[in-house]
Design a protein around this motif. Structure first.
Motif, PDB file in Angstrom:
ATOM      1  N   UNK A  21     -24.640  -2.155  36.135  1.00 14.85           N
ATOM      2  CA  UNK A  21     -24.481  -3.493  36.699  1.00 14.85           C
ATOM      3  C   UNK A  21     -25.782  -4.274  36.721  1.00 14.85           C
ATOM      4  N   UNK A  22     -26.866  -3.625  37.146  1.00 16.25           N
ATOM      5  CA  UNK A  22     -28.156  -4.309  37.205  1.00 16.25           C
ATOM      6  C   UNK A  22     -28.668  -4.644  35.805  1.00 16.25           C
ATOM      7  N   UNK A  23     -28.413  -3.755  34.845  1.00 19.67           N
ATOM      8  CA  UNK A  23     -28.843  -4.023  33.472  1.00 19.67           C
ATOM      9  C   UNK A  23     -28.126  -5.216  32.874  1.00 19.67           C
ATOM     10  N   UNK A  24     -26.793  -5.231  32.982  1.00 18.64           N
ATOM     11  CA  UNK A  24     -26.021  -6.358  32.462  1.00 18.64           C
ATOM     12  C   UNK A  24     -26.346  -7.641  33.223  1.00 18.64           C
ATOM     13  N   UNK A  25     -26.558  -7.514  34.531  1.00 20.22           N
ATOM     14  CA  UNK A  25     -26.900  -8.685  35.331  1.00 20.22           C
ATOM     15  C   UNK A  25     -28.219  -9.301  34.912  1.00 20.22           C
ATOM     16  N   UNK A  26     -29.191  -8.459  34.574  1.00 19.22           N
ATOM     17  CA  UNK A  26     -30.494  -8.964  34.128  1.00 19.22           C
ATOM     18  C   UNK A  26     -30.351  -9.731  32.810  1.00 19.22           C
ATOM     19  N   UNK A  27     -29.561  -9.176  31.887  1.00 19.48           N
ATOM     20  CA  UNK A  27     -29.343  -9.853  30.598  1.00 19.48           C
ATOM     21  C   UNK A  27     -28.650 -11.199  30.822  1.00 19.48           C
ATOM     22  N   UNK A  28     -27.598 -11.200  31.654  1.00 20.29           N
ATOM     23  CA  UNK A  28     -26.864 -12.438  31.921  1.00 20.29           C
ATOM     24  C   UNK A  28     -27.761 -13.482  32.578  1.00 20.29           C
TER      25      UNK A  28
END
Length: 330
Positions: A21-28
């Protein structure tokens, strides 16, 4: 001190869900920043879609924050461990708060994509415009019962996060409605991913650019696939080990939320990457008629809102704010 030592209920599927979640959130978040930059410094298109995207990003970020807190208090771990360390109350409270914001973030993301495609369509096919409005409205309206059901499946409502009063809760109706709204979300994702292709096909432009843009705007199919999995995973709410099973639902919910934001943000920020790939994908109109582009750019800077215009030869040109050039209809 490790997270496991500070939060004894943390474990199971939780750590993997947290990292994903944190990884995808950072990209978004990076894409959202770039999207704001493009809107302020590169072109003047996409204001309404950007506002909806920012609202969706905010709700998804709040969902992710409460999701992290829920994971630290047992979401994704075995219910027996959560009970043993005395975190059942916190697990229930923060998990249902996460669900509440999740139920608002999902339909808002769909509306943001629909708004983006409406602005891309401009004054084009009115049937596409009406269908996009219908998709956005349906997701908002049909999600209202789901938002309310989360707080009215227990009597009294605060029994929802009280471990000693779980027998006063009935999650069956909420879970059954989750299947329905999940199907709506998945179908919406697939439709919103496919419709841009139908909008690009009639345009006369470089084939590599056309298929490249179709692929980028079709990434929403992955969000649709994630919606199917998380809808299936809703059954774990009724299982004997809900905290562990709901970890699957939360994981795929994260993927769905963030992928929607990422996929809708790639095309608008394309102007920033176009110089890098200029020799691979290049608009035929931009390479053949730069004067027309400059004329339109001058018109747009005076506040024009049209996305297309005829030239002296009768060609009907369309401004592509992804590729920052001109293309024309067959």
């Amino acid at each position: 001190m490790s997270l496991q030592e500070r939060y004894p209920a943390y474990g199971g599927r939780g750590p993997a869900d947290l990292r994903l979640g944190l990884g995808l959130g950072a990209v978004a978040t990076i894409f959202m920043i770039l999207r704001i930059y493009v809107r302020l410094r590169v072109n003047k298109f996409g204001t309404t879609a950007l506002i909806w995207a920012l609202v969706a990003w905010l709700l998804t970020t709040i969902t992710q924050c409460f999701g992290v807190i829920s994971i630290l208090h047992g979401l994704g771990n075995r219910i027996a461990i959560v009970e043993e360390v005395g975190q059942l109350h916190n697990y229930l409270l923060f998990t249902w708060i996460t669900v509440f914001f999740f139920n608002m973030a999902i339909p808002t993301g769909k509306v943001a994509v629909a708004a983006f495609l409406i602005e891309m369509n401009g004054q084009g096919n009115p049937k596409i415009r009406r269908s996009l409005i219908a998709v956005g409205a349906a997701n908002i309206i049909l999600s209202i019962p789901q938002i309310l059901l989360a707080w009215f499946q227990c009597s009294p409502p605060n029994a929802l996060w009280d471990p000693l009063r779980q027998d006063q809760c009935n999650h069956v109706t909420s879970v059954r409605y989750s299947y329905f709204i999940g199907a709506v979300a998945a179908l919406s994702d697939f439709y919103l991913a496919i419709i841009p292709v139908t909008m690009l096909v009639p345009l006369r432009m470089d084939r590599k650019l056309k298929w490249g843009l179709s692929f980028l705007m079709g990434l929403g199919v992955f969000a649709g696939a994630a919606a199917i999995v998380r809808t299936w995973a809703a059954k774990f709410i009724l299982s004997d080990d809900p905290s562990y099973g709901v970890g699957i639902l939360f994981r795929w919910g994260e993927v769905e939320e963030w992928i929607v934001l990422i996929s809708m943000s790639i095309p608008p920020v394309w102007p920033l990457f176009r110089p890098i790939t200029k020799r691979f994908i290049k608009s035929a109109g931009y390479s053949r008629s730069p004067k027309n582009y400059m004329a339109y750019d001058k018109y747009a800077s005076r506040g024009g809102s049209r996305h297309s215009w005829p030239d002296s030869r009768g060609h009907h040109h369309h401004f592509c704010f992804f590729c920052q050039g001109c293309i024309w209809y067959n």
